[in-house]
Design an enzyme around this catalytic site. Structure first.
Site, PDB file in Angstrom:
ATOM      1  N   ASP A 183      -1.170   5.631  -7.642  1.00 26.44           N
ATOM      2  CA  ASP A 183      -0.127   6.562  -7.198  1.00 26.44           C
ATOM      3  C   ASP A 183       0.335   7.403  -8.388  1.00 26.44           C
ATOM      4  OD1 ASP A 183       1.531   7.811  -5.415  1.00 26.44           O
ATOM      5  OD2 ASP A 183       3.086   6.274  -5.438  1.00 26.44           O
ATOM      6  N   GLY A 188       9.536   1.039  -2.643  1.00 26.01           N
ATOM      7  CA  GLY A 188      10.781   0.294  -2.742  1.00 26.01           C
ATOM      8  C   GLY A 188      11.864   1.089  -3.456  1.00 26.01           C
TER       9      GLY A 188
END
Length: 736
Positions: free
Chosen positions: A536, A424
């Protein structure tokens, strides 16, 4: 003059006059083809010399089976849109099929490269689609790897539904110019070939796809699309922004009057042109934007009134015997003796009716919006989260409204963007004029994550560690929840290492950041009420405060540690260069996956190099592969960052040995994050007070500083590691 010559001259002059007076089709240059077959070719695209804005927009018109078709390189172009700045193309799909005659599984990978071109893959219009009964396939870009798992075991296949049963899908990251589609060979059709011989992977236009259960049988999916799938690409004029482009009007592309320049929304600079409101056409050619005659549109904008078109606008008036009241034509009373009061009363009454109706519509729409927000709030577990928050004393976590976040970010203005990621966009927000926050607006959320979101927020809200970015709250009344974090002012570790700032980063600073980051990940893995996997870990997700203290951020990919095997069947995603090869093989995200990714971060700190580089040679594309090769050949010092080569070599070798352990192919052979943090802490203390450490604990320091020969002699590098990394790098290097 002879009669024959006169006749020939007349024919030539007639032809010249006809060409001179013919209309030049809007959207292409004079003398350039307006179409190729059935496809219109508007400028800035073109076919032929000097027909395109520049070579990036040049197309070829080729005959295929007697039909003329436009191509960009070897990719067929099926449609070009000027208003939306998009182009539709036909690209290959990847497949994995078992052939019983040879008892082998064959593979055909697809790839596409828009590098150094005006094009990028549209993240809005496309999806990564995987079809099959035992399939794991990935889209690898220059920066990201995303895939998903599709199965037919213990599930019900449904037409139109693509969520893991026979079909799975994943979102496309923003601004991708290169991808390769390939399969995880551990998942194939060897055992089920009689019913399901093939698996397929395609990056394609989501509007052109609807799953059919027959796609998992034989070659139905392949034959339906004839081996080629539609893909939507964005295009822009590179490499300038609007501001920079306007400084050189000789190359500025928005030629038409009544046109405007719009900056690209991807990370790469670029712009496109559009016609102003009230105009349509091609803004890339002179006088290309023409006035829209609204009065001739299918529906008269003036209703029963008289519409008069003007440049870019229109006006309304009434027929004789009528007058305009609040934008509506109403009849004038015919009787001259008709009292004025009833007329005024009727007008007032009409106004009141209009106001009442408008107010009722407003209330109804507001109620619909509130109901929708309440539904989203419930879907994301807001009620459960709210009740739990009430029961826990001292919890500072807050549930924000959408309105609050819009106000804090100036309605999510582009000027407030801090950065874009695979999950995002992050915006800078301001509350009460002095409290700075970072608002993460996520792109999508999968169904499993949606059900667990409230529970996860409750656990994440209780994280309290000095080296982890504090989660302050969330907004649940939107389709995809938004997260609010504390604002960390000094950028990312990635920018510190690779930002071309020219400053030397001392080894002590690097070691401190590494230790603090490892300590934060160790806390997530082993000190929270429920273990949390980050998912991540990378240098761009490690933020730095004013004192260059590390703060681990971005839990967009994080999950609660799975408690049963079913939770492993999930979306496979991560950043290229950091992704654990074992996770890619098994689809099982574990705490050791974070350890592998952290090992790559250690390499960045040691070498100053990026984890993955498409421009490098095959042996140097992957930083982890280059590092393993250097260790094997006893050439560690050659790849170290120039800024630390003269520092404590024994400590550098210890860090390199630790990184090597983190990068082990088998997860069980990697240390835990707690062990990594403890090792880095000991090295940090040795850097600060080496004499004290040697006096206090000679055995420990012998372990810390005496393993140099062990590292030099440790030259056995996993053959599997090299085969997987080299295959990926070679494939990425074979693009156009």
């Amino acid at each position: 003059m002879k009669p024959g010559c006169s006749r020939l001259l007349f024919i030539c002059l007639s032809a010249i006059w006809a060409l001179a007076t013919a209309d030049v089709p809007a959207g292409q240059r004079p003398g350039c083809p307006a179409k190729c077959g059935d496809v219109a070719i508007p400028f800035p695209f073109g076919i032929g010399k000097h027909c395109a804005l520049h070579n990036g927009f040049n197309l070829n018109c080729t005959s295929i089976n007697g039909t003329m078709k436009p191509f960009k390189w070897n990719i067929e172009v099926t449609k070009i849109s000027i208003p939306s700045s998009k182009v539709w193309m036909t690209t290959r799909m990847s497949w994995q099929c078992y052939f019983p005659a040879t008892r082998t599984t064959n593979y055909s990978d697809s790839w596409l490269s828009f590098t150094n071109s005006p094009f990028s893959i549209s993240e809005v219009d496309n999806k990564i689609i995987v079809i099959g009964c035992n399939a794991v396939a990935y889209m690898r870009s220059s920066t990201y790897v995303i895939g998903c798992y599709s199965t037919c075991t213990n599930v019900t296949l449904e037409n139109g539904k693509c969520s893991g049963a026979g079909c799975c899908q994943a979102d496309v990251p923003k601004g991708i110019q290169y991808y390769r589609g390939y399969f995880n060979e551990n998942y194939n059709t060897t055992q089920i070939w009689q019913a399901n011989p093939c698996n397929y992977m395609a990056l394609m236009d989501k509007a052109a796809f609807s799953f059919n259960t027959s796609y998992v049988k034989s070659k139905v999916f392949y034959e339906t699309y004839k081996g080629g799938v539609p893909l939507v690409a964005n295009w822009v004029i590179r490499p300038w922004t609007c501001k920079a482009a306007k400084k050189n009007m000789s190359t500025y592309a928005c030629l038409s009057s009544h046109s405007a320049c719009v900056d690209s929304t991807t990370n790469d600079p670029g712009y496109h042109c559009k016609c102003s409101n009230g105009y349509k056409g091609n803004p890339y050619i002179t006088a290309g934007c023409q006035d829209i005659d609204e009065c001739r549109e299918k529906s008269n904008p003036c209703g029963p009134g008289i519409c008069k078109n003007t440049q870019g606008k229109y006006s309304c008036s009434c027929h004789p015997g009528n007058y305009m009241a609040n934008g509506v034509c109403v009849p004038i009373p015919k009787s001259p003796h008709f009292p004025a009061v009833p007329v005024i009363g009727a007008s007032v009454g009409l106004v009141i009716i209009v106001i009442v109706i408008a107010f009722a519509c407003f209330i109804q729409e507001r109620r619909k919006l509130q109901n929708m927000k309440q539904n989203y709030f419930r879907q994301h577990g807001g009620l459960i989260l709210f009740e739990e928050m009430k029961s826990k004393q001292g919890l500072t976590f807050k549930i924000f409204s959408e309105e609050e976040l819009q106000q804090a970010t100036n309605k999510f203005s582009e000027q407030q963007v801090l950065g874009h990621g695979g999950h995002g966009t992050v915006y800078k927000g301001l509350f009460n004029r002095n409290v700075e926050v970072a608002v993460k607006r996520c792109m999508t959320i999968n169904e499993q994550h949606k059900k667990e979101f409230g529970k996860e927020m409750l656990i994440l809200s209780q994280i309290n560690h000095k080296n982890i970015v504090k989660l302050l709250g969330c907004c649940l009344e939107v389709e995809v929840p938004m997260l609010v974090y504390e604002f960390v002012p000094n950028g990312t570790l990635f920018h510190l290492i690779h930002g071309n700032h020219g400053r030397r980063i001392p080894l002590a600073t690097r070691l401190g950041i590494a230790h603090e980051s490892a300590d934060a990940l160790s806390y997530l893995h082993s000190s929270t009420s429920t273990p949390i996997l980050h998912g991540d870990v990378k240098s761009s997700n490690i933020l730095l405060d004013g004192d260059y203290k590390a703060k681990v951020s971005d839990f967009g990919a994080s999950i609660l540690a799975p408690t049963d095997e079913s939770q492993f069947v999930t979306l496979v995603q991560g950043t290229c260069g950091y992704l654990d090869p074992e996770y890619m093989q098994t689809c099982q995200l574990t705490d050791k996956s974070d350890v592998y990714s952290f090992g790559v971060v250690l390499l960045e700190l040691l070498t100053g190099k990026k984890p993955f580089s498409l421009d490098a040679s095959d042996q140097e594309k992957s930083l982890s592969m280059m590092f393993m090769s250097a260790v094997k050949e006893n050439k560690l010092q050659e790849i170290l960052d120039d800024g630390i080569k003269q520092d404590n070599m024994e400590v550098l070798e210890e860090i390199a040995e630790l990184a090597k352990q983190c990068l082990e192919m088998c997860g069980t052979n990697r240390p835990s994050m707690k062990e990594v943090a403890e090792k880095l802490d000991r090295l940090r203390k040795v850097m600060q007070h080496p004499w004290v450490q040697l006096q206090q604990d000679p055995e420990e320091n012998e372990s810390l500083l005496g393993q140099r020969s062990a590292m030099v002699n440790s030259t056995v590098v996993s053959a599997e590691y090299f085969s997987i990394e080299k295959e990926a790098v070679t494939s990425l290097g074979s693009g156009r």
